[in-house]
Design a protein around this motif. Structure first.
Motif, PDB file in Angstrom:
ATOM      1  N   ASP A   1       0.860  -1.186   0.000  1.00 10.76           N
ATOM      2  CA  ASP A   1       0.000   0.000   0.000  1.00 10.76           C
ATOM      3  C   ASP A   1       0.898   1.238   0.000  1.00 10.76           C
ATOM      4  O   ASP A   1       2.126   1.142   0.076  1.00 10.76           O
ATOM      5  CB  ASP A   1      -0.997  -0.005   1.158  1.00 10.76           C
ATOM      6  CG  ASP A   1      -0.330   0.030   2.527  1.00 10.76           C
ATOM      7  OD1 ASP A   1       0.799   0.544   2.628  1.00 10.76           O
ATOM      8  OD2 ASP A   1      -0.929  -0.459   3.496  1.00 10.76           O
TER       9      ASP A   1
ATOM     10  N   TYR B   1      -3.228  -2.502  -6.949  1.00 12.08           N
ATOM     11  CA  TYR B   1      -3.814  -1.278  -7.507  1.00 12.08           C
ATOM     12  C   TYR B   1      -3.775  -1.279  -9.027  1.00 12.08           C
ATOM     13  O   TYR B   1      -3.049  -2.045  -9.643  1.00 12.08           O
ATOM     14  CB  TYR B   1      -3.044  -0.050  -6.993  1.00 12.08           C
ATOM     15  CG  TYR B   1      -3.126   0.108  -5.506  1.00 12.08           C
ATOM     16  CD1 TYR B   1      -4.259   0.639  -4.913  1.00 12.08           C
ATOM     17  CD2 TYR B   1      -2.081  -0.307  -4.692  1.00 12.08           C
ATOM     18  CE1 TYR B   1      -4.351   0.767  -3.539  1.00 12.08           C
ATOM     19  CE2 TYR B   1      -2.165  -0.181  -3.317  1.00 12.08           C
ATOM     20  CZ  TYR B   1      -3.301   0.353  -2.747  1.00 12.08           C
ATOM     21  OH  TYR B   1      -3.391   0.471  -1.396  1.00 12.08           O
TER      22      TYR B   1
ATOM     23  N   ASP C   1      -2.520   9.208   4.682  1.00 14.65           N
ATOM     24  CA  ASP C   1      -3.000   8.007   5.370  1.00 14.65           C
ATOM     25  C   ASP C   1      -4.522   7.884   5.356  1.00 14.65           C
ATOM     26  O   ASP C   1      -5.102   7.148   6.164  1.00 14.65           O
ATOM     27  CB  ASP C   1      -2.450   7.925   6.800  1.00 14.65           C
ATOM     28  CG  ASP C   1      -0.945   7.701   6.795  1.00 14.65           C
ATOM     29  OD1 ASP C   1      -0.472   6.875   5.995  1.00 14.65           O
ATOM     30  OD2 ASP C   1      -0.249   8.381   7.560  1.00 14.65           O
ATOM     31  N   GLN C   2      -5.145   8.596   4.446  1.00 13.86           N
ATOM     32  CA  GLN C   2      -6.588   8.439   4.265  1.00 13.86           C
ATOM     33  C   GLN C   2      -6.862   7.877   2.872  1.00 13.86           C
ATOM     34  O   GLN C   2      -5.998   7.908   1.991  1.00 13.86           O
ATOM     35  CB  GLN C   2      -7.290   9.785   4.408  1.00 13.86           C
ATOM     36  CG  GLN C   2      -7.167  10.379   5.808  1.00 13.86           C
ATOM     37  CD  GLN C   2      -7.945  11.652   5.932  1.00 13.86           C
ATOM     38  OE1 GLN C   2      -9.098  11.742   5.485  1.00 13.86           O
ATOM     39  NE2 GLN C   2      -7.338  12.659   6.530  1.00 13.86           N
ATOM     40  N   THR C   3      -8.060   7.357   2.717  1.00  8.84           N
ATOM     41  CA  THR C   3      -8.502   6.886   1.405  1.00  8.84           C
ATOM     42  C   THR C   3      -9.746   7.669   1.038  1.00  8.84           C
ATOM     43  O   THR C   3     -10.701   7.734   1.821  1.00  8.84           O
ATOM     44  CB  THR C   3      -8.808   5.373   1.462  1.00  8.84           C
ATOM     45  OG1 THR C   3      -7.600   4.699   1.816  1.00  8.84           O
ATOM     46  CG2 THR C   3      -9.283   4.860   0.126  1.00  8.84           C
TER      47      THR C   3
ATOM     48  N   GLU D   1     -10.818   5.053  -5.999  1.00 13.60           N
ATOM     49  CA  GLU D   1     -10.364   5.171  -4.619  1.00 13.60           C
ATOM     50  C   GLU D   1      -8.895   5.617  -4.653  1.00 13.60           C
ATOM     51  O   GLU D   1      -8.087   5.022  -5.368  1.00 13.60           O
ATOM     52  CB  GLU D   1     -10.476   3.791  -3.963  1.00 13.60           C
ATOM     53  CG  GLU D   1     -10.445   3.798  -2.467  1.00 13.60           C
ATOM     54  CD  GLU D   1     -10.611   2.370  -1.946  1.00 13.60           C
ATOM     55  OE1 GLU D   1     -11.737   1.863  -1.973  1.00 13.60           O
ATOM     56  OE2 GLU D   1      -9.585   1.797  -1.549  1.00 13.60           O
ATOM     57  N   HIS D   2      -8.598   6.675  -3.882  1.00 18.75           N
ATOM     58  CA  HIS D   2      -7.233   7.195  -3.815  1.00 18.75           C
ATOM     59  C   HIS D   2      -6.679   6.914  -2.418  1.00 18.75           C
ATOM     60  O   HIS D   2      -7.209   7.450  -1.444  1.00 18.75           O
ATOM     61  CB  HIS D   2      -7.203   8.711  -4.008  1.00 18.75           C
ATOM     62  CG  HIS D   2      -7.683   9.199  -5.341  1.00 18.75           C
ATOM     63  ND1 HIS D   2      -8.903   8.864  -5.899  1.00 18.75           N
ATOM     64  CD2 HIS D   2      -7.075  10.013  -6.238  1.00 18.75           C
ATOM     65  CE1 HIS D   2      -9.015   9.461  -7.073  1.00 18.75           C
ATOM     66  NE2 HIS D   2      -7.929  10.157  -7.304  1.00 18.75           N
ATOM     67  N   ALA D   3      -5.657   6.111  -2.330  1.00 16.65           N
ATOM     68  CA  ALA D   3      -4.964   5.911  -1.041  1.00 16.65           C
ATOM     69  C   ALA D   3      -3.717   6.793  -1.068  1.00 16.65           C
ATOM     70  O   ALA D   3      -2.929   6.734  -2.017  1.00 16.65           O
ATOM     71  CB  ALA D   3      -4.586   4.448  -0.866  1.00 16.65           C
TER      72      ALA D   3
ATOM     73  N   LEU E   1       0.514   8.114  -4.250  1.00 17.10           N
ATOM     74  CA  LEU E   1      -0.929   7.992  -4.446  1.00 17.10           C
ATOM     75  C   LEU E   1      -1.180   6.657  -5.143  1.00 17.10           C
ATOM     76  O   LEU E   1      -0.519   6.344  -6.129  1.00 17.10           O
ATOM     77  CB  LEU E   1      -1.358   9.147  -5.355  1.00 17.10           C
ATOM     78  CG  LEU E   1      -2.812   9.445  -5.577  1.00 17.10           C
ATOM     79  CD1 LEU E   1      -3.451   9.894  -4.282  1.00 17.10           C
ATOM     80  CD2 LEU E   1      -2.939  10.569  -6.618  1.00 17.10           C
TER      81      LEU E   1
ATOM     82  N   ARG F   1      -7.349   2.690  -7.388  1.00 13.73           N
ATOM     83  CA  ARG F   1      -8.087   1.513  -7.862  1.00 13.73           C
ATOM     84  C   ARG F   1      -9.552   1.906  -7.990  1.00 13.73           C
ATOM     85  O   ARG F   1     -10.025   2.824  -7.301  1.00 13.73           O
ATOM     86  CB  ARG F   1      -7.894   0.320  -6.934  1.00 13.73           C
ATOM     87  CG  ARG F   1      -8.532   0.469  -5.582  1.00 13.73           C
ATOM     88  CD  ARG F   1      -8.165  -0.698  -4.690  1.00 13.73           C
ATOM     89  NE  ARG F   1      -9.019  -0.726  -3.513  1.00 13.73           N
ATOM     90  CZ  ARG F   1     -10.169  -1.390  -3.420  1.00 13.73           C
ATOM     91  NH1 ARG F   1     -10.595  -2.108  -4.434  1.00 13.73           N
ATOM     92  NH2 ARG F   1     -10.894  -1.350  -2.342  1.00 13.73           N
TER      93      ARG F   1
END
Ligand SMILES: [Zn+2]
Length: 284
Positions: A145, A175, A228-230, A245-247, A257, A260
């Motif tokens: 991740d 991803y 550290d957020q999605t 979705e952006h992690a 970044l 997926r």
């Protein structure tokens, strides 16, 4: 087979990883196999001297590093690498050039090539050798991740891009794409600073353009606040279109970044041949 005796007529990617692992064991010992490696120690084992030179000197040859056989020297080769590069990039450049030494007869002075340069296949061999030397495959045990990508990059003192490529090869890349983000201009307008993509590693069949502006964010500050957020945002980046979705992970000036499609199940492993069709720009 001992790595020091390896001389190759043709680039073989399967050999590349095995040789790099053997070199790591020689330098670090098996118990410290997941430690970061010092490329200057490897260069000494390979009888290479390291020499820094200006980026302009190498740019006029169209290369970022250069391996040169030496005559009448206790060292067999010198490796030229540019002063202007980031230290992580210099380490990759040196490791890559060390990979080219396998295609020389080192018993003669100066060492001479065993066969003509293998073109892109030899370059891929050297990139893979450098990647395995700097980041052992054994270090990527879980799907990567964004946060772990930055942590591994800091541990092994490499670019996050190198870690992302290792995850793809280990089939632990869940991803569509992972990318670096920086405040950059675009080639046609260097002054048009905006959060843009500085590097990309993407799965097979996915294309994301370099230097594309991340319009789904108001600016770099917003991205950094989302560390550290999605979050789910609508994107239009190459073949990534729609709700994604952006992690996000941030560490100092490094921003990673990972994208997926929103709502898709999180895969724990890639299917298909490892690394087949992976796209990335030259390692930064
Ligand atoms: Zn090369």
């Amino acid at each position: 087979m001992h790595w020091a005796n390896v001389q190759l007529l043709r680039p073989d990617l399967a050999v590349s990883s095995g040789v790099a692992r053997s070199v790591r064991e020689d330098v670090l010992g098996e118990r410290r196999i997941d430690d970061p490696i010092e490329v200057s120690a490897v260069a000494r084992l390979f009888a290479c001297v390291l020499r820094r030179t200006s980026s302009e000197d190498l740019a006029c040859c169209g290369v970022s590093g250069l391996l040169r056989p030496l005559r009448e020297s206790p060292s067999r080769f010198e490796i030229l690498y540019p002063t202007g590069q980031a230290r992580t990039r210099q380490r990759f450049t040196v490791a890559h050039e060390l990979g080219h030494t396998f295609f020389f007869d080192r018993a003669v002075s100066p060492p001479s090539r065993l066969s003509p340069h293998g073109g892109q296949a030899e370059e891929r061999f050297c990139d893979l050798f450098a990647s395995e030397l700097l980041v052992p495959r054994s270090a990527i045990r879980r799907p990567l991740d964004a946060r772990r990508c930055l942590e591994a990059a800091a541990h092994f003192f490499v670019s996050p891009q190198v870690v992302a490529l290792r995850a793809v090869r280990a089939r632990l890349f869940p991803y569509r794409a992972m990318m670096g983000v920086a405040l950059l201009g675009k080639p046609s307008a260097p002054e048009a600073l905006a959060p843009r993509i500085s590097w990309v590693v993407s799965e097979r069949g996915t294309w994301v353009p370099l230097a594309a502006r991340l319009k789904q964010f108001s600016g770099l500050e917003e991205i950094m606040e989302l560390s550290d957020q999605t979050v789910v945002r609508t994107v239009n980046l190459g073949s990534c279109r729609g709700a994604y979705e952006h992690a996000i992970a941030v560490c100092g000036r490094q921003i990673v970044l990972a994208l997926r499609p929103a709502g898709s199940p999180l895969r724990t492993a890639m299917r298909g041949p490892a690394a087949a069709g992976v796209r990335c720009n030259p390692v930064t």
